[in-house]
Design a protein around this motif. Sequence first.
Motif, PDB file in Angstrom:
ATOM      1  N   GLU A  90     -47.883  79.836  12.547  1.00  0.00           N
ATOM      2  CA  GLU A  90     -47.242  79.101  11.469  1.00  0.00           C
ATOM      3  C   GLU A  90     -46.036  79.842  10.917  1.00  0.00           C
ATOM      4  OE1 GLU A  90     -48.567  76.518   7.543  1.00  0.00           O
ATOM      5  OE2 GLU A  90     -50.004  77.819   8.566  1.00  0.00           O
ATOM      6  N   TYR A  91     -46.040  81.176  11.048  1.00  0.00           N
ATOM      7  CA  TYR A  91     -44.892  81.945  10.570  1.00  0.00           C
ATOM      8  C   TYR A  91     -43.632  81.577  11.349  1.00  0.00           C
ATOM      9  CZ  TYR A  91     -48.028  84.965   7.874  1.00  0.00           C
ATOM     10  OH  TYR A  91     -48.941  85.439   6.969  1.00  0.00           O
ATOM     11  N   VAL A  92     -43.771  81.440  12.668  1.00  0.00           N
ATOM     12  CA  VAL A  92     -42.619  81.059  13.497  1.00  0.00           C
ATOM     13  C   VAL A  92     -42.119  79.683  13.090  1.00  0.00           C
ATOM     14  CG1 VAL A  92     -41.833  80.591  15.835  1.00  0.00           C
ATOM     15  CG2 VAL A  92     -43.374  82.511  15.418  1.00  0.00           C
ATOM     16  N   TYR A  93     -43.053  78.756  12.901  1.00  0.00           N
ATOM     17  CA  TYR A  93     -42.668  77.403  12.505  1.00  0.00           C
ATOM     18  C   TYR A  93     -41.922  77.409  11.179  1.00  0.00           C
ATOM     19  CZ  TYR A  93     -43.010  72.384  11.684  1.00  0.00           C
ATOM     20  OH  TYR A  93     -42.702  71.069  11.452  1.00  0.00           O
ATOM     21  N   LYS A  94     -42.449  78.150  10.206  1.00  0.00           N
ATOM     22  CA  LYS A  94     -41.803  78.210   8.897  1.00  0.00           C
ATOM     23  C   LYS A  94     -40.438  78.889   8.975  1.00  0.00           C
ATOM     24  CE  LYS A  94     -45.985  78.041   6.066  1.00  0.00           C
ATOM     25  NZ  LYS A  94     -46.871  78.768   5.125  1.00  0.00           N
ATOM     26  N   ARG A 134     -44.308  72.717  21.189  1.00  0.00           N
ATOM     27  CA  ARG A 134     -45.650  73.233  20.907  1.00  0.00           C
ATOM     28  C   ARG A 134     -45.817  73.549  19.426  1.00  0.00           C
ATOM     29  NH1 ARG A 134     -45.998  78.336  24.181  1.00  0.00           N
ATOM     30  NH2 ARG A 134     -48.007  78.573  23.150  1.00  0.00           N
ATOM     31  N   LEU A 135     -44.808  74.152  18.836  1.00  0.00           N
ATOM     32  CA  LEU A 135     -44.867  74.474  17.416  1.00  0.00           C
ATOM     33  C   LEU A 135     -44.948  73.209  16.577  1.00  0.00           C
ATOM     34  CD1 LEU A 135     -42.178  77.300  17.320  1.00  0.00           C
ATOM     35  CD2 LEU A 135     -44.604  77.586  16.783  1.00  0.00           C
ATOM     36  N   ILE A 136     -44.130  72.239  16.920  1.00  0.00           N
ATOM     37  CA  ILE A 136     -44.108  70.985  16.164  1.00  0.00           C
ATOM     38  C   ILE A 136     -45.446  70.264  16.271  1.00  0.00           C
ATOM     39  CG2 ILE A 136     -43.116  68.662  16.138  1.00  0.00           C
ATOM     40  CD1 ILE A 136     -40.425  70.076  16.875  1.00  0.00           C
ATOM     41  N   GLU A 137     -45.984  70.205  17.477  1.00  0.00           N
ATOM     42  CA  GLU A 137     -47.250  69.519  17.664  1.00  0.00           C
ATOM     43  C   GLU A 137     -48.388  70.222  16.934  1.00  0.00           C
ATOM     44  OE1 GLU A 137     -47.600  69.191  21.866  1.00  0.00           O
ATOM     45  OE2 GLU A 137     -45.973  67.726  22.035  1.00  0.00           O
ATOM     46  N   SER A 203     -29.438  75.870  12.141  1.00  0.00           N
ATOM     47  CA  SER A 203     -29.605  76.144  13.568  1.00  0.00           C
ATOM     48  C   SER A 203     -30.058  74.891  14.300  1.00  0.00           C
ATOM     49  CB  SER A 203     -30.637  77.261  13.792  1.00  0.00           C
ATOM     50  OG  SER A 203     -31.953  76.784  13.535  1.00  0.00           O
ATOM     51  N   ARG A 204     -29.896  74.922  15.602  1.00  0.00           N
ATOM     52  CA  ARG A 204     -30.323  73.801  16.436  1.00  0.00           C
ATOM     53  C   ARG A 204     -31.842  73.619  16.350  1.00  0.00           C
ATOM     54  NH1 ARG A 204     -27.360  71.834  21.017  1.00  0.00           N
ATOM     55  NH2 ARG A 204     -28.594  70.470  22.368  1.00  0.00           N
ATOM     56  N   ALA A 205     -32.561  74.737  16.343  1.00  0.00           N
ATOM     57  CA  ALA A 205     -34.023  74.659  16.241  1.00  0.00           C
ATOM     58  C   ALA A 205     -34.448  74.026  14.928  1.00  0.00           C
ATOM     59  CB  ALA A 205     -34.627  76.058  16.379  1.00  0.00           C
ATOM     60  N   GLN A 206     -33.769  74.379  13.847  1.00  0.00           N
ATOM     61  CA  GLN A 206     -34.072  73.785  12.548  1.00  0.00           C
ATOM     62  C   GLN A 206     -33.783  72.285  12.574  1.00  0.00           C
ATOM     63  OE1 GLN A 206     -31.597  74.948   9.240  1.00  0.00           O
ATOM     64  NE2 GLN A 206     -33.265  74.738   7.764  1.00  0.00           N
ATOM     65  N   ALA A 207     -32.735  71.901  13.284  1.00  0.00           N
ATOM     66  CA  ALA A 207     -32.406  70.471  13.406  1.00  0.00           C
ATOM     67  C   ALA A 207     -33.515  69.716  14.130  1.00  0.00           C
ATOM     68  CB  ALA A 207     -31.076  70.303  14.146  1.00  0.00           C
ATOM     69  N   VAL A 208     -34.106  70.339  15.144  1.00  0.00           N
ATOM     70  CA  VAL A 208     -35.207  69.701  15.874  1.00  0.00           C
ATOM     71  C   VAL A 208     -36.395  69.482  14.952  1.00  0.00           C
ATOM     72  CG1 VAL A 208     -36.886  70.005  17.729  1.00  0.00           C
ATOM     73  CG2 VAL A 208     -34.489  70.620  18.106  1.00  0.00           C
ATOM     74  N   VAL A 209     -36.771  70.510  14.216  1.00  0.00           N
ATOM     75  CA  VAL A 209     -37.900  70.402  13.286  1.00  0.00           C
ATOM     76  C   VAL A 209     -37.618  69.338  12.228  1.00  0.00           C
ATOM     77  CG1 VAL A 209     -39.177  71.605  11.481  1.00  0.00           C
ATOM     78  CG2 VAL A 209     -38.745  72.742  13.650  1.00  0.00           C
ATOM     79  N   VAL A 217     -38.124  61.405  15.386  1.00  0.00           N
ATOM     80  CA  VAL A 217     -38.845  61.548  16.648  1.00  0.00           C
ATOM     81  C   VAL A 217     -40.314  61.788  16.309  1.00  0.00           C
ATOM     82  CG1 VAL A 217     -38.994  62.769  18.843  1.00  0.00           C
ATOM     83  CG2 VAL A 217     -36.803  62.602  17.684  1.00  0.00           C
ATOM     84  N   VAL A 218     -41.213  61.246  17.113  1.00  0.00           N
ATOM     85  CA  VAL A 218     -42.646  61.390  16.856  1.00  0.00           C
ATOM     86  C   VAL A 218     -43.257  62.376  17.840  1.00  0.00           C
ATOM     87  CG1 VAL A 218     -44.866  60.186  16.718  1.00  0.00           C
ATOM     88  CG2 VAL A 218     -42.754  59.034  15.991  1.00  0.00           C
ATOM     89  N   PRO A 219     -43.988  63.397  17.347  1.00  0.00           N
ATOM     90  CA  PRO A 219     -44.635  64.351  18.275  1.00  0.00           C
ATOM     91  C   PRO A 219     -45.617  63.649  19.194  1.00  0.00           C
ATOM     92  CG  PRO A 219     -44.706  65.149  15.998  1.00  0.00           C
ATOM     93  CD  PRO A 219     -44.258  63.727  15.950  1.00  0.00           C
TER      94      PRO A 219
END
Length: 222
Positions: A90-94, A134-137, A203-209, A217-219
Amino acid sequence: MTSVLVADDQVLIRAGLAALLRAAPGLDVVGEAEDGEAAVELAWATRPDIVLMDVRMPRLDGIAATRRLLAPDSPHRPKVLILTTFDLDEYVYKAIQAGASGFLLKDTGPDRLLAGISTVAHGDTLLAPNITRRLIEAFAPEQVRPEPQQSRDLELLTGRENQVLRLVAKGLDNQDIAQRLHVSQATVKTHLNRAMTKLGLSSRAQAVVHAYEHGLVVPSVG
């Protein structure tokens, strides 16, 4: 020359990272911080290109420090590269939610570390699309209920910006998106950058989240 700030509460790890980076061509270590508070203060004072940020630190952890550094009103918004022990937690996700450009495991070898810093320095995200999914799911809310203000923010996007953001969230790179939309890669980058600016994303990753958390988009869980 790429300037780097190292933040880690463990003295030996921090010193070892700093020594490695100082010995590498093209890198300049502008400071070392023992906690998140010090990292933020030093980053604002020295204005590094990249902050190599540990997660678990006293006074202010790496996630909170990343949020403060990448807030829209921050006097300096460096790229943040997170150091973590686990590749799925969860730390990576946050950290990605906060705007970090990616993460590295603490047992990463020197060559991989230097390559990761170079990747982030060039404006790319150090996070493979499959890791992002994987993180999003694992951690995205099961029920997506955007706040009214957040919904209004999405309405600021043009149709093309919205479309590009959706495709980025699905894991397509700029070349794939350009081919699908029959435009140049430069045009894709422009649309994505404009969307990120309007949404206050770093960041691009933040945009995805962000796209997943706000229902663009739906996981595909399960």
